[in-house]
Design an enzyme around this catalytic site. Sequence first.
Site, PDB file in Angstrom:
ATOM      1  N   ASP A   1      -1.132  39.612  -8.574  1.00 26.99           N
ATOM      2  CA  ASP A   1      -1.068  38.435  -9.429  1.00 26.99           C
ATOM      3  C   ASP A   1      -0.400  37.267  -8.701  1.00 26.99           C
ATOM      4  O   ASP A   1       0.235  37.447  -7.645  1.00 26.99           O
ATOM      5  CB  ASP A   1      -0.277  38.799 -10.700  1.00 26.99           C
ATOM      6  CG  ASP A   1      -0.721  38.009 -11.914  1.00 26.99           C
ATOM      7  OD1 ASP A   1      -1.320  36.937 -11.744  1.00 26.99           O
ATOM      8  OD2 ASP A   1      -0.449  38.471 -13.045  1.00 26.99           O
TER       9      ASP A   1
ATOM     10  N   ASP B   1      -7.143  35.438 -18.454  1.00 27.42           N
ATOM     11  CA  ASP B   1      -6.243  36.095 -19.406  1.00 27.42           C
ATOM     12  C   ASP B   1      -6.838  36.067 -20.804  1.00 27.42           C
ATOM     13  O   ASP B   1      -6.351  36.762 -21.697  1.00 27.42           O
ATOM     14  CB  ASP B   1      -4.886  35.369 -19.444  1.00 27.42           C
ATOM     15  CG  ASP B   1      -3.964  35.841 -18.332  1.00 27.42           C
ATOM     16  OD1 ASP B   1      -4.354  36.765 -17.591  1.00 27.42           O
ATOM     17  OD2 ASP B   1      -2.858  35.287 -18.205  1.00 27.42           O
TER      18      ASP B   1
HETATM   19  C1  GLA Z   1      -0.500  37.135 -15.681  1.00 29.26           C
HETATM   20  C2  GLA Z   1      -1.762  37.951 -15.656  1.00 29.26           C
HETATM   21  C3  GLA Z   1      -1.761  38.899 -16.838  1.00 29.26           C
HETATM   22  C4  GLA Z   1      -0.549  39.782 -16.773  1.00 29.26           C
HETATM   23  C5  GLA Z   1       0.707  38.950 -16.718  1.00 29.26           C
HETATM   24  C6  GLA Z   1       1.919  39.800 -16.465  1.00 29.26           C
HETATM   25  O1  GLA Z   1      -0.496  36.257 -16.757  1.00 29.26           O
HETATM   26  O2  GLA Z   1      -2.885  37.136 -15.637  1.00 29.26           O
HETATM   27  O3  GLA Z   1      -2.937  39.658 -16.837  1.00 29.26           O
HETATM   28  O4  GLA Z   1      -0.635  40.612 -15.639  1.00 29.26           O
HETATM   29  O5  GLA Z   1       0.644  37.966 -15.700  1.00 29.26           O
HETATM   30  O6  GLA Z   1       3.068  39.051 -16.392  1.00 29.26           O
END
Ligand code: GLA
Length: 740
Positions: free
Chosen positions: A470, A540
């Site tokens: 990420d 997301d």
């Molecule tokens: C980001 C990612 C999510 C999740 C969060 C965790 O927003 O896109 O899918 O992994 O971080 O903090």
Amino acid sequence: MTIEWRPDDRQFHLHNGMLSMVLRVYEDGTLGGLHFGAPLPTGRSYRHLGPDTFDGFDGRVGDPIPFALPTSGLGDYRVPALVAIGADGSGTISVRYVSHTIAAGKPSLAPLPSTYCETDDEADTLTILLVDDLSGLEVDVRFTLFTDRPVVIRSTTMRATSRELTLRTAMSLSLDLPDADWVMVHLSGTWAREAHVVERSLQPGRVALSSQRGASGAQHNPFLALRRASTDEAAGEAIGCSLVYSGNFLAEAEVDPFGTTRIRIGIEPDTFAWRLAPGESFTTPEAIVAWTDQGLGGLSHAFHDLYRARLTRGAWRDRPRPILLNSWEGTYFDFTADRLVDMARASRDLGVELFVLDDGWFGHRDADDSSLGDWVADRRKLPDGLDGLARRVTELGLGFGLWIEPEMVSPDSDLFRAHPDWAVGTPGRGRTESRQQLVLDMGRPEVVDHLAEAVGAILASAPVSYVKWDMNRNITEPYGLDLPPDRQGEFFHRYILGVYELYRRLTTRFPDILFESCASGGGRFDPGMLAFAPQAWTSDDTDAIERLAIQWGTSLAYPPSAMAAHVSAVPNHQTGRVTPLETRAAVAFFGVFGYELDPTTLDESTRAEIRDQIAFYRRHRTVLQYGRLHRLASPFTDGRRHVAWMSVAADRSTAVVGVYAILNRPSPETHRIRLRGIDPHVEYRVSGWPERSDDPVFRPNLGGRVGADLMANGLTLDLARHDAARLGDYWSRLFVLEAV
Ligand code: GLA
């Protein structure tokens, strides 16, 4: 050989029967671009497509001469591809043809990611050497043409020979087109609504898409297409360009007063300057430019095929990707090892193949305010460490996956306390926090060394088969503490080179791990990342209706095998919308499928439904991940009630069609969803999923149909008023075609 050189005309012709690109060395030695587009016969001169003779702008300053590598200061007032400031401070550069080579294959651009050949007979590369005598700048302009793909791949290397130079603009591609009758198409948005298709007719002036964030960004994808007004998904002329890069970029179209178009794509120039001492060189990322007369669908297929087969690499390139369950929306930061094992067991019982532990497993991270940088398991939550948990999960017969965010550091972390100077910041200005975190300076070799060691150790400590990498904030106060003041313009590019280096080390050390890239969803969904991580978290936003738009847009440039798509709980955490479980699955099926919810909370009928979904996806995984995607009915058409797309197996024996309703309307219009890409002569058995008896959508469509009929007349969506009322909003149906 796909590259013809005609010395008498000083003309290069790149041709492979799918497209042609014709270049000419003008009388003054500058490199002209005479044609890009439809395939032309070889053995001919195309000099008539440019100026009769061109010996510099004498008397014709500002004329729309078509160039392949325009520079500034000489009379071409359109946007340049190359600006270099010489030792004398001047920005006028005049690079002239010296020589060229034509060679089989395609050189690697390492440390930059790039497309590749498996054998040298797949492509040819033309390298043209241009030199500016006064400044001593040497430029290699590279063009690669694959024998069987409608794309040209461009990159450029600049070398300072006798004197120092500073590069200010170093585009990867500049392409001059003789008219401006184009509609520009790009993918724009923001967090949770990435890759929305935006279209506009070109007008005189410049339209630029760019990022200055340190990542390609969710705001604009490094992709720009042009289509004719009459071009649709299935037919018509289109040009697309895309940048194999994950950092700051610029993609721009300019229409000049004479109605010609220049497009350029490359590193964003406002946040870039690169000093070249004598003997040093700089290579741009590579740009891909595609041409087709088969519509936006044909353009997408050119990118999908190239990216899937010759950009992604490694053990997972061609392998069926596992169906996973990710813990994030199920638990957020609140879990114990036992709860995770319960979730893993419940996932396994549903048919899930891989359990992914998302954020919150390291340091003392109970919220997003600490511990990034401390890649050590939190023993409060995982008393037996990561290995203990991973073993319990793998003993259930599941793969174990892990979330990391290596480029970041929390102010509350041991790493920050030990190395506060590793966080990006401009001395004297403080550091702006975002999501309560700072960014590590990946341009510094010691930072990359440390992360390779720390992240490598955690991955080696447990049976990890998948990593979600990420990156949750962008860069502010950019400054490289280890760079002298006159090299600060190199900061952003050095950052991304550091990211690539860390990816290279970890993917080399762990060749069997499946990497998925992520940046708060699709904030770094770009070809540069795909060279290391064959799939990416698309957004997301897991709301099925929003995902129709996001996945449709993303699919313009990227194949379904790259797009991770999950079913989550309702009300949806991003939109609050409630959609049927089967619709959530029917949307997520058209990518790399998974779930993102707590499976221990589901009732028996939901569990049965999910088992059926997973069985369906397993049966059709190859066509859904690796088939040819055709977009049929767009969510971006105003007033659209239905969205549809389909995936067709390579041998056209099977296809899966997804039809999705958005908002219902009384007295509905009739619709035909005309299919594409199947065999007109083949008899297909059409079945529906999920199975239903006497369904008004399935009723007229199931049974035996010949391919030609399905393409000419399509599936019928003729809903009686009372049926439409009963179906309501957000329903979906899948149709499976099997050759009989
Ligand atoms: C980001 C990612 C999510 C999740 C969060 C965790 O927003 O896109 O899918 O992994 O971080 O903090």
